[in-house]
Design a protein around this motif. Structure first.
Motif: not given
Length: 261
Positions: A209-238
């Protein structure tokens, strides 16, 4: 204007538009492309290639037998199964279990600890503190995998909807404990690739959900790419558990990384 000339002009305009579209796509992927570029000079590249050829010849010479069948060492079923570590933390924080149980009973003993941890979080943390200690230098530099190639299957998302991502590493002298830990840590500190993000936005988790929010944000549309670390996508599974060899031939170099919440 003749019909032939009109067709030729039409083809030139179409080719020009396709070229502009390709440049735009390349611009959007620029951060990812730069990640895979190697800025080494021609001389440095030639030195790397020369060294690689010598290394291959040396290994080939050691493997050759009278029957012409290459002999390779049988790899262990698991690696680093006694390490206590969170893959989100620097490798200097990795510790080792110090319980006095035998190797045969280690897995059973650890399972009982994990079950107890679910029952009482505070007491379990105290138990782990007494059962672990920091790695000493000799343990960090210990050769735990003697083969030259090591392929690790890294989990990407919490529920394994995307499946593991493969990464192969090479070391002419085999792999030490700290080398393997460093490879794991570095992988999850990297930003997700364009292909990973395109798939990850369809997965089921609050991190998606966080990634989808970032993906469709105005900032992402302007720069053309998403910055999202793999470790952040795993959440608490670390929590690192072990590297388990994938079923196959006896000398398989492919290991799956097992982590838990």
């Amino acid at each position: 204007m003749s019909a032939d000339l009109a067709r030729q002009i039409s083809m030139l305009i179409e080719d020009s538009q396709k070229g502009i579209a390709r440049k735009e796509i390349h611009g959007k992927n620029a951060p990812e492309d730069r990640k895979f570029r190697n800025k080494a000079s021609l001389t440095e590249r030639q030195q790397v290639v020369s060294s690689a050829k010598i290394s291959v010849r040396n290994r080939r010479g050691r493997r050759m037998q009278t029957c012409q069948i290459p002999i390779r060492p049988i790899t262990p079923a698991s690696l680093l199964d006694s390490i206590c570590w969170s893959i989100s933390e620097p490798t200097s924080t990795a510790a080792i279990y110090t319980d006095s149980f035998s190797v045969d009973n280690a897995s059973e003993h650890q399972s009982s600890i994990f079950l107890y941890a679910e029952a009482d979080q505070k007491d379990s943390e105290a138990s782990f503190a007494h059962l672990t200690r920091p790695l000493i230098e000799s343990e960090k530099s210990e050769l735990i995998f003697k083969n030259h190639f090591l392929t690790i299957l890294f989990p990407i998302d919490r529920f394994a909807e995307m499946g593991p991502s493969s990464r192969t590493f090479f070391s002419d002298n085999g792999f030490t404990c700290l080398q393997v830990l460093d490879h794991i840590y570095a992988f999850y500190q990297e930003n997700m690739s364009v292909d990973e993000i395109e798939a990850a936005i369809h997965t089921d988790s609050r991190h998606a959900d966080r990634l989808r929010t970032t993906y469709c944000s105005k900032e992402t549309a302007q720069c053309g790419y998403v910055v999202f670390k793999r470790i952040d996508f795993l959440g608490s599974c670390k929590s690192f558990e072990m590297l388990k060899r994938v079923n196959g031939e006896n000398n398989s170099n492919v290991y799956q990384l097992l982590i838990r919440a």
